[in-house]
Design an enzyme around this catalytic site. Structure first.
Site, PDB file in Angstrom:
ATOM      1  N   ASP A 168      -2.161  -9.008   0.070  1.00 54.16           N
ATOM      2  CA  ASP A 168      -2.455  -8.864   1.489  1.00 54.16           C
ATOM      3  C   ASP A 168      -2.813  -7.411   1.782  1.00 54.16           C
ATOM      4  O   ASP A 168      -2.425  -6.494   1.037  1.00 54.16           O
ATOM      5  CB  ASP A 168      -1.252  -9.277   2.326  1.00 54.16           C
ATOM      6  CG  ASP A 168      -1.610  -9.526   3.786  1.00 54.16           C
ATOM      7  OD1 ASP A 168      -2.820  -9.563   4.096  1.00 54.16           O
ATOM      8  OD2 ASP A 168      -0.708  -9.678   4.612  1.00 54.16           O
ATOM      9  N   ILE A 171      -2.495  -2.335   7.913  1.00 53.09           N
ATOM     10  CA  ILE A 171      -2.559  -0.916   8.274  1.00 53.09           C
ATOM     11  C   ILE A 171      -1.189  -0.495   8.793  1.00 53.09           C
ATOM     12  O   ILE A 171      -0.600  -1.197   9.621  1.00 53.09           O
ATOM     13  CB  ILE A 171      -3.649  -0.669   9.335  1.00 53.09           C
ATOM     14  CG1 ILE A 171      -5.017  -1.125   8.803  1.00 53.09           C
ATOM     15  CG2 ILE A 171      -3.699   0.807   9.714  1.00 53.09           C
ATOM     16  CD1 ILE A 171      -6.127  -1.073   9.837  1.00 53.09           C
ATOM     17  N   HIS A 172      -0.689   0.645   8.320  1.00 49.59           N
ATOM     18  CA  HIS A 172       0.651   1.104   8.672  1.00 49.59           C
ATOM     19  C   HIS A 172       0.640   2.594   9.036  1.00 49.59           C
ATOM     20  O   HIS A 172      -0.315   3.318   8.738  1.00 49.59           O
ATOM     21  CB  HIS A 172       1.616   0.875   7.505  1.00 49.59           C
ATOM     22  CG  HIS A 172       1.878  -0.554   7.211  1.00 49.59           C
ATOM     23  ND1 HIS A 172       2.970  -1.235   7.706  1.00 49.59           N
ATOM     24  CD2 HIS A 172       1.171  -1.460   6.488  1.00 49.59           C
ATOM     25  CE1 HIS A 172       2.928  -2.493   7.295  1.00 49.59           C
ATOM     26  NE2 HIS A 172       1.850  -2.659   6.554  1.00 49.59           N
ATOM     27  N   ARG A 173       1.741   3.022   9.649  1.00 48.57           N
ATOM     28  CA  ARG A 173       1.960   4.432   9.980  1.00 48.57           C
ATOM     29  C   ARG A 173       2.470   5.129   8.729  1.00 48.57           C
ATOM     30  O   ARG A 173       3.578   4.880   8.267  1.00 48.57           O
ATOM     31  CB  ARG A 173       2.984   4.509  11.110  1.00 48.57           C
ATOM     32  CG  ARG A 173       3.061   5.837  11.829  1.00 48.57           C
ATOM     33  CD  ARG A 173       3.845   5.657  13.117  1.00 48.57           C
ATOM     34  NE  ARG A 173       5.281   5.792  12.973  1.00 48.57           N
ATOM     35  CZ  ARG A 173       6.172   5.400  13.881  1.00 48.57           C
ATOM     36  NH1 ARG A 173       5.755   4.827  14.993  1.00 48.57           N
ATOM     37  NH2 ARG A 173       7.463   5.564  13.691  1.00 48.57           N
ATOM     38  N   GLU A 236      -6.582 -11.042   3.938  1.00 49.82           N
ATOM     39  CA  GLU A 236      -7.565 -10.786   5.000  1.00 49.82           C
ATOM     40  C   GLU A 236      -8.859 -10.168   4.488  1.00 49.82           C
ATOM     41  O   GLU A 236      -9.858 -10.153   5.217  1.00 49.82           O
ATOM     42  CB  GLU A 236      -6.946  -9.889   6.082  1.00 49.82           C
ATOM     43  CG  GLU A 236      -6.002 -10.607   7.023  1.00 49.82           C
ATOM     44  CD  GLU A 236      -4.574 -10.663   6.503  1.00 49.82           C
ATOM     45  OE1 GLU A 236      -3.689 -11.129   7.234  1.00 49.82           O
ATOM     46  OE2 GLU A 236      -4.350 -10.223   5.353  1.00 49.82           O
ATOM     47  N   GLU A 292       1.253   6.336  19.818  1.00 44.62           N
ATOM     48  CA  GLU A 292       1.030   4.939  19.474  1.00 44.62           C
ATOM     49  C   GLU A 292       0.164   4.260  20.535  1.00 44.62           C
ATOM     50  O   GLU A 292      -0.101   4.825  21.599  1.00 44.62           O
ATOM     51  CB  GLU A 292       2.369   4.209  19.329  1.00 44.62           C
ATOM     52  CG  GLU A 292       3.158   4.606  18.090  1.00 44.62           C
ATOM     53  CD  GLU A 292       2.588   4.001  16.808  1.00 44.62           C
ATOM     54  OE1 GLU A 292       1.526   3.341  16.874  1.00 44.62           O
ATOM     55  OE2 GLU A 292       3.199   4.182  15.739  1.00 44.62           O
TER      56      GLU A 292
END
Length: 494
Positions: A168, A171-173, A236, A292
């Protein structure tokens, strides 16, 4: 999907396309500090979204002279315009949700290419090399002076389930914490990679992970799909393949048993370590993380897992891609997949009634949806509320739904507010759904805001029904003007 859309297949071909359209891309050679200054500049030029005013929707921007990183350039704002996203995906802006919905139905699985066919591995830096430091290799900026550190904000994180081997991308911080360590933030219960990480940690095993930066914008949009549209085990990258009509190309990493996006500008190879946690702001002590999508700076997390970096690979003269968290760019990435998910679920339940959806900019693409609903017969009355409930089910982070008729332009906020003012009565047309889990980054969703809220991230979801009752449709007809061709009088009218 049309094969005509394969002309764009990486970041550089996307930029070449934008160069052919006036007003979509600008460059500057003026030196810029990546520490808050770069984002401070783009705030004015084109951030939009939920960024504090003054801001606007404007062109993407390339900084050719980033202080401390003379061998690379930094791109910001690539997706901060729905018009620009449509241009790069070969679709009318108002039809993007439908494009993605179609792509989900006809996925094309990614393929693996050889190392010599992967531009992302033209240059390789191993963590064992003398002087290796990701903070010097990657020009990751900070958005504000109080950020916990430099962040990778547009990294396509790719990992695989240690049991099923299904992969998979999300997108992350990602905060650069040291010369070879990156902290990784997971929204609780919202990302498949968190499931993979938890499985690996229970086995006391590191989880191999690649972070691809600077890729085809179709991948960046597709990566933001969430359940139920893309359940665990759904890669995805196959949606991006469908958008382009060709498979996304992956390449085996140099130091870990995982793959990365072959035409990325940068790839970070590493492992999520089991049982090790750090404070996100351990280097600054500000108590803040980064801005954010709701428009507020998130608090620093006091216990985040760590990626131990094994290598950094990149193209020759790489382009770093970054984003301002609350900008219109987040609206595009989060909102368009949301629209596709809502369209898919409502169409299955009541075909032909939901004409379009817009995940509104004011909600960062997550909190608010405007739904254009058509009532064709008396029995359709009341189904608009059912459609809103399905939208909440399709996207758990959705907080507000505004329902409008087919004669309202959902992408024009003034037109939506017109419907609110002339087709809505608060005590008649409002439905409250209290006590439902939503999103923890909304500061109003906490017990401190109201004692009626039991836990952080619990919200009252609300439906604003601004549709005309079917029995009164003939009394709410908008003024009908003569149809003319305005170019007769104003030749350059668009």
């Amino acid at each position: 999907m049309s094969n005509e859309k394969t002309a764009v297949n990486d970041l550089r071909s996307a930029l070449e396309l934008l160069k052919t359209v006036p007003g979509q891309l600008i460059e500057t050679d003026v030196p810029v500090d990546p520490n808050a200054e770069l984002a401070g500049v783009y705030r004015y030029i084109g951030a939009g979204g939920t960024v504090m005013r003054p801001t606007r929707i404007g062109p993407a921007m390339i900084f050719n002279n980033v202080i401390g990183h003379e061998d690379s350039r930094t791109l910001i704002g690539l997706l901060s315009s729905r018009e620009r996203v449509g241009l790069m995906l070969g679709c009318k802006p108002e039809r993007l949700g439908f494009l993605l919905n179609d792509a989900v139905k006809k996925p094309i699985d990614p393929i693996v290419v050889q190392h010599d066919a992967a531009p992302c591995q033209e240059i390789v830096h191993y963590s064992s090399d003398e002087g290796f430091d990701i903070r010097k290799l990657i020009p990751a900026p900070t958005n504000t002076p109080e950020d916990a550190g430099p962040y990778i904000t547009m990294g396509m994180c790719y990992a695989s389930d240690p049991e099923t081997k299904e992969s998979d991308v999300t997108i992350h911080r990602l905060c650069l914490q040291s010369k070879d360590e990156i902290s990784m933030y997971f929204v609780p219960g919202a990302r498949h990679l968190e499931v993979f990480r938890q499985k690996a940690e229970k086995l006391s095993q590191p989880l191999p992970i690649s972070i691809s930066i600077g890729v085809d914008p179709a991948i960046e949009i597709a990566a933001c799909f969430e359940p139920p549209t893309t359940p665990i085990g759904f890669d995805e990258l196959s949606i991006a393949g469908a958008i382009r009509g060709r498979a996304v190309e992956l390449v085996k990493c140099m130091t870990i048993n995982e793959r990365a996006i072959a035409n990325a500008e940068y790839v970070v190879e590493g492992e999520l370590l089991p049982g090790i946690r750090v404070e996100e702001d351990q280097n600054t002590g500000t108590g803040k993380a980064m801005p954010e999508f709701p428009g507020y700076t998130g608090g620093a997390n006091n216990s985040l897992p760590i990626i131990k970096v094994k290598a950094v690979t990149h193209r020759i003269n790489p382009i770093m891609q970054t984003v301002i968290g609350p900008s219109e760019e987040h609206v595009s990435m989060a909102g368009i997949p949301t629209e596709a998910s809502i369209l898919q679920m409502v169409e299955k339940a009541m075909p032909g009634r939901l004409l379009n959806v817009y995940a509104h900019s004011s909600g960062g693409g997550k909190y608010m949806a405007v739904m254009q609903f058509k009532k064709s017969q008396p029995s359709d009355e009341g189904r608009q509320g059912q459609a809103a409930l399905l939208a909440f089910a399709a996207f758990s982070e959705l907080k507000h739904v505004v329902l409008v008729d087919e004669d309202v332009d959902i992408f024009d906020s003034n037109d939506v507010l017109w419907a609110l003012n002339t087709r809505y009565q608060g005590n008649v047309d409002t439905t409250f759904i209290p006590g439902v889990r939503c999103h923890p980054l909304d500061p109003s969703q906490s017990p401190e805001y109201s004692p009626l809220i039991k836990d952080k991230g619990i919200s009252c979801k609300t439906i604003f029904d601004c549709t005309v009752p079917y029995s009164l449709k003939d009394k709410f007809q908008r003024s009908q003007f003569m149809e003319v061709d305005p170019t007769r009088w104003v030749p350059d009218y668009k």
